[in-house]
Every structure is written in C-alpha cells, then in structure tokens.
Design a protein around this motif. Sequence first.
Motif, short mmCIF file in Angstrom:
data_model
loop_
_atom_site.label_atom_id
_atom_site.label_comp_id
_atom_site.label_asym_id
_atom_site.label_seq_id
_atom_site.Cartn_x
_atom_site.Cartn_y
_atom_site.Cartn_z
N UNK A 308 -25.12 39.87 10.67
CA UNK A 308 -23.89 40.46 11.20
C UNK A 308 -23.21 39.56 12.24
N UNK A 309 -23.91 38.43 12.53
CA UNK A 309 -23.38 37.41 13.46
C UNK A 309 -23.09 38.00 14.84
N UNK A 310 -23.99 38.86 15.30
CA UNK A 310 -23.89 39.41 16.65
C UNK A 310 -25.29 39.43 17.26
N UNK A 311 -25.49 38.66 18.32
CA UNK A 311 -26.81 38.54 18.91
C UNK A 311 -26.83 39.22 20.27
N UNK A 312 -27.32 40.47 20.27
CA UNK A 312 -27.38 41.25 21.51
C UNK A 312 -28.78 41.24 22.11
N UNK A 313 -29.78 40.88 21.29
CA UNK A 313 -31.17 40.88 21.74
C UNK A 313 -31.76 39.49 21.53
N UNK A 314 -32.51 39.02 22.51
CA UNK A 314 -33.28 37.79 22.32
C UNK A 314 -34.64 38.21 21.74
N UNK A 315 -34.85 37.98 20.46
CA UNK A 315 -36.03 38.54 19.78
C UNK A 315 -37.37 38.27 20.47
N UNK A 316 -37.62 37.03 20.86
CA UNK A 316 -38.93 36.71 21.45
C UNK A 316 -39.11 37.40 22.80
N UNK A 317 -38.05 37.43 23.61
CA UNK A 317 -38.13 38.13 24.89
C UNK A 317 -38.38 39.61 24.67
#
Length: 373
Positions: A308-317
């Motif tokens: 969706x080309x929207x990064x609201x979460x930093x997955x590893x964090x």
Amino acid sequence: MIEEQDEKTIEALRLIDLAEQAAYKEDGKKAIDFYEKAAQLYLDIGSYLKIDEIYIRIASIISQFKNHIQSVYRLKSIIRKTEKLKLDEISAKLLLQLGNISFRMKDYETAGDAWESASNYFYNLDPEEFYALSSELLLKAGQALEKTHSNKNKGEQLILKSVMIMNRFEEVLDLEEKRGIQLLEMERYKVAADKYLELSNYYRKSIEKIDQLIETSEEIEIMKNAKSRLIHITAEYETIAILCLRVLDDKENHKEILSMGKDVIDLLKDAISILKELFHSKTIEKDKEDILRMTFDVLLISIIQNIIEKKEIKPLDYLFENLDNISFIKKIKETSYYSLIERIEKVGFTESLKIINETNLGRIDKIKEFLVI
C-alpha cells in the motif's frame, strides 16, 4: 428360538438385579462383571436399547471408583468393545465419561482425545441434533490438549473448529476456499477477491463468538490464544483478497486496496498484542508455534505496508516492543520470518521478492502459483 430369547432375557434381568445388589454394597467390580454378562446376553438377542442403558449404568459406577487409574482401564476396555460392535452412540457416551474422569486425574491428553472422539461420534450420528454438544466437547478437548506439552497446537485447532461448528461454518469453509482457488484458476481476480473477503468475514463472526466464550470461560488465556489465531486467519484471507485486486492493476481498486491494507494491519496488531500479553503470563507456556505466528504477523505487516506504500510501523521495532526476555528474543531471531523482515528493512521489498515467494506464507502459500506478491 423365541423360548431361547425369553430365557436369555430372564437371565439378563437376573444378572442386572445381582449387579444392582453389588452396586448397593459398593462392590463396583462385581457389579460391572454382572452388568457386562447381561449386556452380552442382550447383544445375543439384538436388544440394543437395553445395552445402551447397561453401559451407561456401568459408566456411572466406574466414575465412582476411588481408584481413577482402574476406572480409566475398565472404561477403555468397554469402549474398545462398543467400538468393535459399531455401537457409536454408546461409545460416544462412554468416551464423554472417560474424558471427565481423565480430566479430574489431570491426564489432559487422554481427556482431550476422549472428548474429541466423542464429539466426532455425536456429530457423525446427527449433525443437526448434536451440533451443540459436538462443538462443546471439541472446545473442552481443545482446552485440555492446550494444557499438554506435546499437543498444544492441536488443542488450539480444536478450539477453532469448535467455534466454527457453533457458528455452523464448518462445512461451508472448505467449499468456499475451493471455490476461491477455482476462481483464481479462471483468472477471475475481482470475484476471487470478493470470495476471500467472504471467507475473512466468516472468521470475523467467529471472533465475535469466541469473545462471548472468553466472558464465561475458566480458561481465559487459552481462549485468548485461540482468538489471536482467528484474527490471524482473518488477516490472511483479507491479504489474499488484496493480492487478487493488485493483479488487476486497476486504479479503481487502489482505494479499496489501501483501505483493506490498513484493516489487515490493524487486525495483525490486535493478534500480536494478544500474543505479547500471553507471553508475559506465568501460567501459559511460550509455544514455538505462537512465536512463529507472531513473527509471521509482523512480516505480513511489512509486506502489506510495502504493497500500500504507507509505512506507519517500523516492523523490527514493533516486533520487540514490550519484550525483555533475552532467550525469548533469541528464539524470535532464529526464525526464517525474522530474517526476511530484516532483509526487507535492509535491501527493500522489491529486492526481497524472490525470497518472499520461496518462504512458507501460511494460507497465502496456497495461491502462490496464481498470484505473485
């Protein structure tokens, strides 16, 4: 022939009378011996209604044995006999008793297996009449097996199956999933997307059902774990629907994909939140399957965010947020899903597509040959 039947009936009644006298004197072993001889006579003359009554009486006496190990042994012996004779309803009732006694003994594996078998017998006898009892027994079986070390995953699956039977979805789901695959084979991607959304909605209704069960359950943590899995499955089906729409590369679908993508991320966050809560519990064991599922859910968040080309979460964090157990974190880092999340973060989504498509992605694996992520 009639005289012989009458003689056997009279002898059976005499034996039942002796059995009752023995039971009154609390001589359970002798009472059961008399009852079993009477049952054999009724078998010889084909009087199955009487056999049912006798075996239920035997089960009642056995359940009062002070020596639970002996009672389990006797019940198992009788169940083998009724199963061999194809007396399914009697076997189901006896298995229910076996489950009750084994659970009191904290033999959760035997209890779970017995209740599961009883559930299957009842359901196969008459799904309409026994669906409520069948689903209740599956739920009990699942909760019992969740308490074991070796069968926790099976226990969780039985809980999910019981919820599906409660909602009358059990037989529908397989057919609907097969229909989804057929639609993909026909390249009818929009209709397939609708079908997978329909599947996800079945699971949403099941989440509502398990919320009701959590309110009344004595095994809240076990039920919450099952809820987390239901949410996870819901998110998987909705992800497949997104992938179906993505294939069409139609601008009209972009808003729907964006909306669905955000919904999937919210679902996955709910599932992960429940698992993290349970991981902090001292009463529930940290299971390898749960660790894999949580890490997989974070991987799905990473994939959806890229789609969706929207990064609201930093997955590893986000994965390690509120986790402080060093050995637990080490187990997460040993999973292939963690390695893939790390790779996507380092080299990007496009550069990771080959490995993503080589990785087992749960239900999404079933549609890989039709849809490329």
